[in-house]
Design an enzyme around this catalytic site. Structure first.
Site, PDB file in Angstrom:
ATOM      1  N   GLU A   1       8.208 -27.866 -54.921  1.00  0.00           N
ATOM      2  CA  GLU A   1       7.097 -26.923 -54.935  1.00  0.00           C
ATOM      3  C   GLU A   1       5.882 -27.780 -54.610  1.00  0.00           C
ATOM      4  OE1 GLU A   1       5.155 -23.538 -57.807  1.00  0.00           O
ATOM      5  OE2 GLU A   1       5.429 -25.541 -58.603  1.00  0.00           O
TER       6      GLU A   1
ATOM      7  N   HIS B   1      10.387 -16.879 -59.620  1.00  0.00           N
ATOM      8  CA  HIS B   1       9.943 -16.482 -60.958  1.00  0.00           C
ATOM      9  C   HIS B   1       8.423 -16.451 -61.094  1.00  0.00           C
ATOM     10  CE1 HIS B   1       9.592 -20.748 -60.771  1.00  0.00           C
ATOM     11  NE2 HIS B   1       8.898 -20.760 -61.894  1.00  0.00           N
TER      12      HIS B   1
HETATM   13  C1  GLC Z   1       5.123 -24.021 -61.234  1.00  0.00           C
HETATM   14  C2  GLC Z   1       6.152 -23.095 -61.841  1.00  0.00           C
HETATM   15  C3  GLC Z   1       5.448 -22.128 -62.731  1.00  0.00           C
HETATM   16  C4  GLC Z   1       4.764 -22.914 -63.821  1.00  0.00           C
HETATM   17  C5  GLC Z   1       3.846 -23.995 -63.253  1.00  0.00           C
HETATM   18  C6  GLC Z   1       3.465 -24.992 -64.295  1.00  0.00           C
HETATM   19  O1  GLC Z   1       4.235 -23.340 -60.421  1.00  0.00           O
HETATM   20  O2  GLC Z   1       6.903 -22.472 -60.845  1.00  0.00           O
HETATM   21  O3  GLC Z   1       6.309 -21.178 -63.277  1.00  0.00           O
HETATM   22  O4  GLC Z   1       4.014 -22.054 -64.627  1.00  0.00           O
HETATM   23  O5  GLC Z   1       4.469 -24.728 -62.228  1.00  0.00           O
HETATM   24  O6  GLC Z   1       4.560 -25.791 -64.648  1.00  0.00           O
END
Ligand code: GLC
Ligand code: CA
Length: 557
Positions: free
Chosen positions: A256, A329
């Site tokens: 991500e 999610h």
């Molecule tokens: C990422 C996750 C998300 C989480 C964030 C902090 O974006 O996908 O669900 O709240 O990181 O860890």
């Protein structure tokens, strides 16, 4: 660019949000034995890897993305033995396990942070980012709202959190901290997992001047992304992480990594890139406004969506391999988001499935997506769990929205939309649990449930199964490994992409039109391998599609 073939290019990855997948012991919370019980379902669907959102010990402020012990499993999910059994049982069905790696931050209840608080002289103090002062060191806004700085009680000291205040950021500038992370990552890889989805990894490097920036909202704060996301110097940490951990195993890594411009993709996913692939969120962000009107929903057309997908795919193709998805999610359901008033139209739901599934990359399916699950409509803030939605609700009202308007906004965009229990049956608690689900169900539906769709030949589930089977057909490997190209779109809401190599050529045609549409085919049709409706006609070079018609055509070479 044609790279050497990698095993993970042929995977179909299914994402599990464990709290909401399946509850094996009726406490209302999904768990690891619950995943094991549903492995036959997943194997029947045909997926080859599972990405499981965090299962580690956590106070669950952000449902596991706030880890308090990287080596312990959260009690509500099960035990380490359960995880080992999951790895083995999945392996017996040809399914691999991918875990979630959350190393931008820990929970504030992690022993490191607790020790850092207890003893300012301990080595753990420098595992996090502390600053002295009577006021917050700058005006950066955290992702979940409010300052990135949280003051310690009774002390003029602040600590830094990109996300929630219960998620203090780790200090990656500290080599001792990095060493701990690498050892932890290695321990899990040694346990036989196939790799990691890597959380929020572009946030690990901050602008170390920590200077305030011009405010971008009425709260006087400024989004922290400009100064703490994909900052110069991050490449040193990511390269080291790759060399010290991932490269030593034949593992898959999907990051991500928001904030990476297309002209930097090479560093991230090129032949010597930090990761196997990264998610591109451009299409997910297409209706999300930013700045002082952050709560507005941006209007868009199918053409906008197609254009974003095309640009993304062409950029990724020049460097490496993609990770196509339409749900996860953190997003509302793709049905409700992209199809609006057609969200429950099975043809349309299948069409958006085909729109992304054969893009060049390893496709991800989020739990319930294969059933066409839709958003909920909550009538009060109490029904929400997501910390980010709760923050948006209050921030909206502080900025002048009525309670109803604020509620409407979070109903549309809440991350809870995709976190509701998977609908296994049409029973009152949707076959997820016999207890009380930790988060209220989205809906009880006679059609949007697994039992019904498994038994129904033309269901959305069966369509996903057919897409996966097609992808796994060795005679049709071009659909997975071929180059991608985008024929001209002919001024209609019909998406076209071609997967091609020296041996074969496939055209994917997806109409998001509510009317019949006719398009011109450039090449003669050899075969039609998949369709969501028989109601199409091919007359020489003219293809006529019903509303939301979608096809995989093999073209003459
Ligand atoms: C990422 C996750 C998300 C989480 C964030 C902090 O974006 O996908 O669900 O709240 O990181 O860890
Ligand atoms: Ca349970």
């Amino acid at each position: 660019m044609r790279q050497q073939e990698k095993w993970w290019q042929k995977e179909v990855i299914y994402q599990i949000y464990p709290r909401s997948f399946y509850d094996s012991n009726q406490d209302g919370i999904g768990d690891i034995p619950g995943i094991i019980e549903k492995l036959d379902y997943l194997s029947d669907l045909g997926v080859t890897s599972l990405w499981i959102c965090p299962i580690f010990q956590s106070p669950m402020a952000d449902n596991g993305y706030d880890i308090s012990d990287y080596f312990a499993i959260s009690e509500e999910f099960g035990t380490l033995e359960d995880v080992k059994r999951l790895i083995a049982e999945a392996k017996a069905r040809g399914i691999k396990i991918i875990l979630d790696l959350v190393v931008n931050h820990t929970s504030d209840e992690h022993a490191w942070f607790q020790e850092a608080l207890r003893d300012p002289k301990s080595k753990y103090r420098d595992y996090y980012i502390f600053k002295e002062g009577t006021e917050a060191p700058n005006n950066w806004r955290s992702i979940f709202g409010g300052s990135v700085w949280e003051k310690l009680p009774n002390e003029d000291i602040f600590y830094y959190h990109t996300f929630h205040k219960k998620q203090p950021d780790l200090n990656w500038e500290n080599p001792a901290l990095r060493e701990e992370v690498y050892q932890m990552v290695t321990t899990w890889l040694e346990m036989g997992i196939a790799g990691f989805r890597i959380d929020a990894i572009t946030f690990i490097k901050k602008d170390l001047t920590f200077k305030s920036q011009p405010a971008d909202g009425v709260d006087g704060l400024v989004k922290c992304t400009k100064t703490s996301r994909n900052q110069p110097g991050i490449e040193v940490f990511l390269k080291e992480l790759n060399e010290r951990c991932f490269q030593k195993y034949d593992c898959v890594t999907v990051a991500e990594a928001p904030g990476v411009p297309y002209d930097q993709l090479d560093q991230f996913i090129g032949p010597d890139g930090f990761f196997s692939m990264i998610f591109d969120f451009k299409h997910a962000d297409l209706d999300v406004a930013s700045g002082s009107e952050w709560f507005k929903r941006v209007a868009w057309t199918p053409e906008d969506l197609f254009q974003i997908l095309e640009e993304s795919q062409l950029a990724i193709q020049t460097s490496g391999w993609g990770a196509p998805f339409i749900e996860n999610h953190d997003q509302p359901r793709a049905t409700s988001k992209y199809l609006l008033n057609q969200a429950t139209n099975p043809l349309a739901v299948k069409a958006i499935g085909l729109m992304y599934f054969f893009l060049r990359g390893t496709p991800f399916i989020y739990q319930g997506q294969e059933l066409g699950m839709i958003n909920f409509e909550r009538d009060g803030i109490d029904a929400f769990d997501d910390i980010s939605s709760i923050d948006q609700y209050h921030r909206g009202m502080a900025e002048g929205l009525t309670a109803d308007e604020a509620l409407q906004i979070i109903n549309l965009r809440s991350r809870d939309n995709s976190r509701t229990p998977v609908q296994w049956t049409a029973e009152p608690t949707v076959g997820f649990t016999e207890g009380t689900p930790w988060l209220p169900i989205a809906e009880r539906s006679e059609v949007r449930n697994a039992a019904h769709q498994i038994a129904t030949p033309d269901s959305i589930f069966q369509f996903y199964k057919a897409m996966i089977a097609l992808k796994q057909n060795p005679a049709l490997e071009t659909l997975t490994l071929g180059e991608i190209a985008f024929p001209e779109r002919q001024g209609k809401p019909v998406f076209l992409y071609r997967r091609e190599d020296a041996g074969a050529s496939y055209l994917i045609v997806v109409s998001l039109s509510e009317m019949r549409e006719t398009i011109t085919l450039e090449r003669p049709v050899k075969a039609v391998h998949l369709y969501n409706s028989q109601d199409y006609t091919i007359d020489q070079h003219l293809l006529t599609l019903p509303a939301f018609g979608a096809l995989v055509i093999e073209e003459e070479k």
